[in-house]
Design a protein around this motif. Structure first.
Motif, PDB file in Angstrom:
ATOM      1  N   LEU A  26       0.844  -1.186   0.000  1.00  0.00           N
ATOM      2  CA  LEU A  26       0.000   0.000   0.000  1.00  0.00           C
ATOM      3  C   LEU A  26       0.880   1.236   0.000  1.00  0.00           C
ATOM      4  CD1 LEU A  26      -0.055   1.277   3.142  1.00  0.00           C
ATOM      5  CD2 LEU A  26      -1.449  -0.738   3.493  1.00  0.00           C
ATOM      6  N   THR A  27       0.278   2.356  -0.399  1.00  0.00           N
ATOM      7  CA  THR A  27       0.986   3.627  -0.461  1.00  0.00           C
ATOM      8  C   THR A  27       0.305   4.608   0.489  1.00  0.00           C
ATOM      9  OG1 THR A  27       1.466   3.223  -2.799  1.00  0.00           O
ATOM     10  CG2 THR A  27       1.806   5.458  -1.997  1.00  0.00           C
ATOM     11  N   VAL A  28       1.101   5.259   1.320  1.00  0.00           N
ATOM     12  CA  VAL A  28       0.634   6.287   2.248  1.00  0.00           C
ATOM     13  C   VAL A  28       1.225   7.616   1.800  1.00  0.00           C
ATOM     14  CG1 VAL A  28       0.608   7.047   4.651  1.00  0.00           C
ATOM     15  CG2 VAL A  28       0.578   4.604   4.122  1.00  0.00           C
ATOM     16  N   VAL A  29       0.387   8.664   1.744  1.00  0.00           N
ATOM     17  CA  VAL A  29       0.849   9.980   1.305  1.00  0.00           C
ATOM     18  C   VAL A  29       0.559  11.027   2.377  1.00  0.00           C
ATOM     19  CG1 VAL A  29       0.534   9.410  -1.137  1.00  0.00           C
ATOM     20  CG2 VAL A  29      -1.314  10.529   0.098  1.00  0.00           C
ATOM     21  N   ASP A  30       1.360  12.100   2.347  1.00  0.00           N
ATOM     22  CA  ASP A  30       1.106  13.196   3.289  1.00  0.00           C
ATOM     23  C   ASP A  30       0.080  14.156   2.695  1.00  0.00           C
ATOM     24  OD1 ASP A  30       2.516  14.762   1.430  1.00  0.00           O
ATOM     25  OD2 ASP A  30       4.209  15.137   2.759  1.00  0.00           O
ATOM     26  N   ALA A  34      -1.363  14.654  -1.297  1.00  0.00           N
ATOM     27  CA  ALA A  34      -2.796  14.494  -1.583  1.00  0.00           C
ATOM     28  C   ALA A  34      -3.380  15.775  -2.155  1.00  0.00           C
ATOM     29  CB  ALA A  34      -3.546  14.083  -0.313  1.00  0.00           C
ATOM     30  N   ASP A  35      -3.003  16.909  -1.595  1.00  0.00           N
ATOM     31  CA  ASP A  35      -3.499  18.194  -2.078  1.00  0.00           C
ATOM     32  C   ASP A  35      -3.053  18.447  -3.515  1.00  0.00           C
ATOM     33  OD1 ASP A  35      -4.868  20.745  -1.608  1.00  0.00           O
ATOM     34  OD2 ASP A  35      -2.851  21.611  -1.739  1.00  0.00           O
ATOM     35  N   THR A  36      -1.779  18.184  -3.805  1.00  0.00           N
ATOM     36  CA  THR A  36      -1.242  18.426  -5.148  1.00  0.00           C
ATOM     37  C   THR A  36      -1.936  17.582  -6.215  1.00  0.00           C
ATOM     38  OG1 THR A  36       0.918  19.038  -4.258  1.00  0.00           O
ATOM     39  CG2 THR A  36       0.852  18.319  -6.565  1.00  0.00           C
ATOM     40  N   TYR A  37      -2.167  16.314  -5.936  1.00  0.00           N
ATOM     41  CA  TYR A  37      -2.660  15.392  -6.964  1.00  0.00           C
ATOM     42  C   TYR A  37      -4.176  15.155  -6.948  1.00  0.00           C
ATOM     43  CZ  TYR A  37       2.141  14.461  -8.107  1.00  0.00           C
ATOM     44  OH  TYR A  37       3.439  14.604  -8.514  1.00  0.00           O
ATOM     45  N   PHE A  38      -4.860  15.441  -5.831  1.00  0.00           N
ATOM     46  CA  PHE A  38      -6.270  15.072  -5.754  1.00  0.00           C
ATOM     47  C   PHE A  38      -7.219  16.197  -5.354  1.00  0.00           C
ATOM     48  CE2 PHE A  38      -3.849  11.125  -5.099  1.00  0.00           C
ATOM     49  CZ  PHE A  38      -4.324  10.405  -6.184  1.00  0.00           C
ATOM     50  N   SER A  39      -6.699  17.324  -4.864  1.00  0.00           N
ATOM     51  CA  SER A  39      -7.569  18.449  -4.505  1.00  0.00           C
ATOM     52  C   SER A  39      -7.987  19.231  -5.742  1.00  0.00           C
ATOM     53  CB  SER A  39      -6.854  19.397  -3.535  1.00  0.00           C
ATOM     54  OG  SER A  39      -6.714  18.808  -2.276  1.00  0.00           O
ATOM     55  N   SER A  48     -12.603  23.840 -14.724  1.00  0.00           N
ATOM     56  CA  SER A  48     -12.851  22.477 -15.176  1.00  0.00           C
ATOM     57  C   SER A  48     -14.298  22.029 -15.078  1.00  0.00           C
ATOM     58  CB  SER A  48     -11.995  21.511 -14.360  1.00  0.00           C
ATOM     59  OG  SER A  48     -12.439  21.489 -13.006  1.00  0.00           O
ATOM     60  N   GLY A  49     -15.059  22.672 -14.213  1.00  0.00           N
ATOM     61  CA  GLY A  49     -16.426  22.213 -13.964  1.00  0.00           C
ATOM     62  C   GLY A  49     -16.500  21.136 -12.899  1.00  0.00           C
ATOM     63  N   LEU A  50     -15.358  20.760 -12.332  1.00  0.00           N
ATOM     64  CA  LEU A  50     -15.342  19.784 -11.245  1.00  0.00           C
ATOM     65  C   LEU A  50     -15.730  20.475  -9.943  1.00  0.00           C
ATOM     66  CD1 LEU A  50     -11.964  17.971 -12.030  1.00  0.00           C
ATOM     67  CD2 LEU A  50     -14.261  17.104 -12.472  1.00  0.00           C
ATOM     68  N   ALA A  51     -16.226  19.718  -8.998  1.00  0.00           N
ATOM     69  CA  ALA A  51     -16.567  20.264  -7.676  1.00  0.00           C
ATOM     70  C   ALA A  51     -15.289  20.551  -6.894  1.00  0.00           C
ATOM     71  CB  ALA A  51     -17.429  19.264  -6.919  1.00  0.00           C
ATOM     72  N   ARG A  52     -15.346  21.568  -6.024  1.00  0.00           N
ATOM     73  CA  ARG A  52     -14.215  21.846  -5.137  1.00  0.00           C
ATOM     74  C   ARG A  52     -14.003  20.644  -4.227  1.00  0.00           C
ATOM     75  NH1 ARG A  52     -14.244  27.106  -1.775  1.00  0.00           N
ATOM     76  NH2 ARG A  52     -12.203  26.266  -1.337  1.00  0.00           N
ATOM     77  N   PHE A  53     -12.730  20.377  -3.910  1.00  0.00           N
ATOM     78  CA  PHE A  53     -12.425  19.234  -3.049  1.00  0.00           C
ATOM     79  C   PHE A  53     -11.071  19.455  -2.395  1.00  0.00           C
ATOM     80  CE2 PHE A  53     -10.741  14.920  -2.319  1.00  0.00           C
ATOM     81  CZ  PHE A  53     -11.769  14.397  -1.543  1.00  0.00           C
ATOM     82  N   ALA A  55      -8.294  17.398  -0.478  1.00  0.00           N
ATOM     83  CA  ALA A  55      -7.837  16.048  -0.139  1.00  0.00           C
ATOM     84  C   ALA A  55      -6.872  16.078   1.036  1.00  0.00           C
ATOM     85  CB  ALA A  55      -7.167  15.417  -1.349  1.00  0.00           C
ATOM     86  N   ASP A  56      -6.981  15.103   1.903  1.00  0.00           N
ATOM     87  CA  ASP A  56      -6.061  14.917   3.023  1.00  0.00           C
ATOM     88  C   ASP A  56      -5.201  13.688   2.768  1.00  0.00           C
ATOM     89  OD1 ASP A  56      -7.024  17.073   4.578  1.00  0.00           O
ATOM     90  OD2 ASP A  56      -8.695  15.829   5.280  1.00  0.00           O
ATOM     91  N   GLY A  57      -4.059  13.643   3.440  1.00  0.00           N
ATOM     92  CA  GLY A  57      -3.166  12.500   3.331  1.00  0.00           C
ATOM     93  C   GLY A  57      -3.743  11.267   3.991  1.00  0.00           C
ATOM     94  N   GLY A  58      -3.055  10.168   3.840  1.00  0.00           N
ATOM     95  CA  GLY A  58      -3.469   8.878   4.394  1.00  0.00           C
ATOM     96  C   GLY A  58      -3.142   7.785   3.402  1.00  0.00           C
ATOM     97  N   ILE A  59      -3.832   6.680   3.500  1.00  0.00           N
ATOM     98  CA  ILE A  59      -3.608   5.584   2.555  1.00  0.00           C
ATOM     99  C   ILE A  59      -4.194   5.996   1.210  1.00  0.00           C
ATOM    100  CG2 ILE A  59      -4.086   3.172   1.997  1.00  0.00           C
ATOM    101  CD1 ILE A  59      -4.168   2.623   5.002  1.00  0.00           C
ATOM    102  N   LYS A  60      -3.352   5.975   0.180  1.00  0.00           N
ATOM    103  CA  LYS A  60      -3.765   6.378  -1.166  1.00  0.00           C
ATOM    104  C   LYS A  60      -4.219   5.174  -1.998  1.00  0.00           C
ATOM    105  CE  LYS A  60      -0.706   7.136  -4.392  1.00  0.00           C
ATOM    106  NZ  LYS A  60      -0.641   6.606  -5.713  1.00  0.00           N
TER     107      LYS A  60
END
Length: 116
Positions: A26-30, A34-39, A48-53, A55-60
């Motif tokens: 498994l991969t754990v991220v800080d 998480a913010d850089t790649y998933f927020s 983009s039309g995507l919803a605001r989000f 992301a917090d770190g944890g198991i990715k």
């Protein structure tokens, strides 16, 4: 920005020419990763039309892979690789993955190796 991979593997020779290796983990991220790649920021959401989000770190993700190496000669080998990873946590909840991506990450590769 950091990530850590935790896992275990096993390898075994099958005959004189074939070696199989398998790994699970498994991969754990800080939070920064998480913010850089998933927020999705306010500006990104507007563009983009995507919803605001946020992301917090944890198991990715978690997953497994298999590598097969077949020795063709003393120096040449053929290599096959297959990997499956499943995104979880905030990674899978992100609108980037939900609307534009896929929580199932699959990789297949073939290659040739040469030993010097």
């Amino acid at each position: 920005m950091a990530q850590a991979q935790l896992g275990a593997g096993y390898g075994r020779n099958i005959g004189e020419r074939l070696r199989l290796n398998t790994n699970v983990g498994l991969t754990v991220v800080d939070d920064q990763f998480a913010d850089t790649y998933f927020s999705v920021s306010q500006d990104d959401a507007f563009a983009s039309g995507l919803a605001r989000f946020a992301a917090d770190g944890g198991i990715k993700d978690y997953g497994a892979n298999l590598t097969a190496t077949y020795r063709l000669s003393e120096r040449w080998s053929a290599v096959g690789f297959a990997s499956y990873r499943r995104l979880v946590g905030d990674a899978v909840e992100s609108p980037i993955v939900d609307r534009e991506g896929d929580p199932n990450q699959v990789i297949f590769a073939l290659g040739v190796g040469y030993a010097f």
